[in-house]
Design an enzyme around this catalytic site. Structure first.
Site, PDB file in Angstrom:
ATOM      1  N   LEU A 184      24.435  22.040  -7.839  1.00 65.53           N
ATOM      2  CA  LEU A 184      25.014  22.745  -6.743  1.00 65.53           C
ATOM      3  C   LEU A 184      24.744  24.117  -6.626  1.00 65.53           C
ATOM      4  O   LEU A 184      25.382  24.868  -5.718  1.00 65.53           O
ATOM      5  CB  LEU A 184      26.880  22.344  -6.516  1.00 65.53           C
ATOM      6  N   LYS A 243      25.132  25.000  -2.865  1.00 69.88           N
ATOM      7  CA  LYS A 243      24.243  24.521  -1.969  1.00 69.88           C
ATOM      8  C   LYS A 243      23.953  23.152  -2.144  1.00 69.88           C
ATOM      9  O   LYS A 243      24.493  22.409  -3.223  1.00 69.88           O
ATOM     10  CB  LYS A 243      22.990  25.183  -2.200  1.00 69.88           C
ATOM     11  N   ASP A 268      16.876  28.934  -7.478  1.00 72.95           N
ATOM     12  CA  ASP A 268      17.659  28.749  -6.346  1.00 72.95           C
ATOM     13  C   ASP A 268      18.341  29.788  -5.803  1.00 72.95           C
ATOM     14  O   ASP A 268      19.085  29.913  -4.908  1.00 72.95           O
ATOM     15  CB  ASP A 268      18.855  27.697  -6.859  1.00 72.95           C
ATOM     16  N   GLY A 301      25.760  26.583  -8.811  1.00 74.20           N
ATOM     17  CA  GLY A 301      26.728  27.776  -8.943  1.00 74.20           C
ATOM     18  C   GLY A 301      26.400  28.866  -9.465  1.00 74.20           C
ATOM     19  O   GLY A 301      26.755  29.898  -9.051  1.00 74.20           O
TER      20      GLY A 301
HETATM   21  O1  C5P Z   1      14.738  28.517 -12.162  1.00 76.51           O
HETATM   22  P1  C5P Z   1      15.581  27.934 -12.873  1.00 76.51           P
HETATM   23  O2  C5P Z   1      16.456  28.470 -13.976  1.00 76.51           O
HETATM   24  O3  C5P Z   1      16.833  27.131 -11.952  1.00 76.51           O
HETATM   25  O4  C5P Z   1      14.877  26.562 -13.650  1.00 76.51           O
HETATM   26  C1  C5P Z   1      15.712  25.771 -14.834  1.00 76.51           C
HETATM   27  C2  C5P Z   1      14.407  24.815 -15.191  1.00 76.51           C
HETATM   28  O5  C5P Z   1      13.881  24.031 -14.335  1.00 76.51           O
HETATM   29  C3  C5P Z   1      13.146  25.723 -15.507  1.00 76.51           C
HETATM   30  O6  C5P Z   1      13.081  26.155 -16.871  1.00 76.51           O
HETATM   31  C4  C5P Z   1      12.004  24.525 -15.460  1.00 76.51           C
HETATM   32  O7  C5P Z   1      11.981  23.856 -16.641  1.00 76.51           O
HETATM   33  C5  C5P Z   1      12.776  23.517 -14.209  1.00 76.51           C
HETATM   34  N1  C5P Z   1      12.174  24.006 -12.964  1.00 76.51           N
HETATM   35  C6  C5P Z   1      10.797  23.642 -12.718  1.00 76.51           C
HETATM   36  N2  C5P Z   1      10.405  23.966 -11.291  1.00 76.51           N
HETATM   37  C7  C5P Z   1      11.140  24.329 -10.321  1.00 76.51           C
HETATM   38  C8  C5P Z   1      12.637  24.889 -10.832  1.00 76.51           C
HETATM   39  C9  C5P Z   1      12.904  24.618 -12.037  1.00 76.51           C
HETATM   40  O8  C5P Z   1      10.150  23.228 -13.368  1.00 76.51           O
HETATM   41  N3  C5P Z   1      10.538  24.735  -9.047  1.00 76.51           N
END
Ligand code: C5P
Length: 285
Positions: A101, A11, A138, A103
């Site tokens: 991206l 994406k 994502d 992945g």
């Molecule tokens: O959900 P994901 O594992 O992709 O998120 C990785 C990190 O990015 C989370 O632990 C958080 O610290 C941050 N994050 C956030 N708000 C979001 C998405 C991600 O703070 N909407």
């Protein structure tokens, strides 16, 4: 044993705004996201009669229960109360990692779609996307694909009209950015420019590629670029060779350009390949 094959599409964030920190530590965002043809291939062998195993062509990818694809399989089976007698997930990796991206999320989404298909679609696509939210922010978009606006943590999705026909060039520089660290940083800086989501939606509704390009805006881009001026160099090459708009995707470090056709895209790739081995051409999907 049954085998299911699914494409796992990367994406791009055409827009990305961070609206504020939430009580659960995440941030509320608003982002127009676009699925692209740059993809991993995911093969799922179901009922192998053996312990679960995950394999990946890239040795840097963790092949245990921390992998989002593995988590997705567990979450799907929990949500649907289905069972499998052994599972093998094989990922052919092409999407660069730590690039913004999506992945890992794309692989997880492919596993969700593949298992759902195998069991006769017990979940609708939107229900499947919702299940994916617990795997990663994502993942819901990667289940849906196409063009959509994501809100909340990324789990509230609304379909938008398809991106007008174009070609993307994506360049992943050598350095990587920690997503949690970047979210921490953004809490401390004043955001100078935010996306105009109304204008982006209008651009998509009218199919105006120039207006889509004009309205690219990612609040993380200036934060990362200020520490890695190299991104300006890549953007200047994009700009000099026919790009109508360029920007970092997600929390980086990949940057992308929108080109009107393959001929322009090929020239841009040639200009970057000597310095950047990780350059890709992709179409919106
Ligand atoms: O959900 P994901 O594992 O992709 O998120 C990785 C990190 O990015 C989370 O632990 C958080 O610290 C941050 N994050 C956030 N708000 C979001 C998405 C991600 O703070 N909407």
């Amino acid at each position: 044993m049954t085998t299911v094959y699914e494409g796992a599409f990367a994406k791009l964030n055409l827009t990305l705004d961070v609206l504020g920190k939430r009580d659960d530590g995440y941030h509320d965002i608003k982002s127009v996201m676009q699925a692209i043809s740059l993809r991993d291939d995911v093969q799922i062998d179901i009922d192998t009669g053996k312990p679960w195993v995950l394999e990946c062509t890239d040795p840097a990818v963790p092949c245990d229960e921390t992998n989002l694809a593995w988590k997705a399989a567990k979450v799907f089976l929990d949500a649907t109360s289905k069972t499998v007698d052994g599972l093998r997930i094989h990922i052919t990796k092409r999407i660069p990692m730590q690039a913004g991206l999506g992945g890992g999320s794309a692989d997880a989404a492919a596993v969700l779609r593949g298992l759902n298909k195998h069991f006769g679609s017990p979940l609708s696509i939107l229900a499947l996307a919702e299940v994916g939210a617990s795997v990663g922010s994502d993942v819901p978009f990667c289940v849906l694909c196409g063009t959509a606006v994501a809100e909340g943590r990324g789990e509230r999705l609304r379909k938008l009209p398809d991106m007008p026909d174009c070609v993307f060039v994506i360049c992943k520089p050598d350095f990587s950015v920690s997503t949690p660290e970047l979210y921490r940083k953004i809490d401390e800086v004043a955001i100078a420019k935010r996306p105009d989501h109304q204008a982006m939606e209008t651009a998509l509704v009218t199919g105006d590629l120039g207006a889509v390009a004009e309205n690219l805006c990612n609040v993380f881009d200036p934060v990362v670029t200020s520490e890695h001026l190299e991104l300006n160099y890549i953007k200047s090459i994009f700009n000099s060779y026919g790009s109508v708009g360029q920007q970092m995707t997600g929390s980086g470090s990949a940057v992308f350009a929108i080109l009107p056709n393959f001929e322009y895209a090929a020239v841009v790739c040639n200009m970057l390949r000597d310095n950047y081995p990780q350059v890709y051409i992709a179409k919106p999907v």
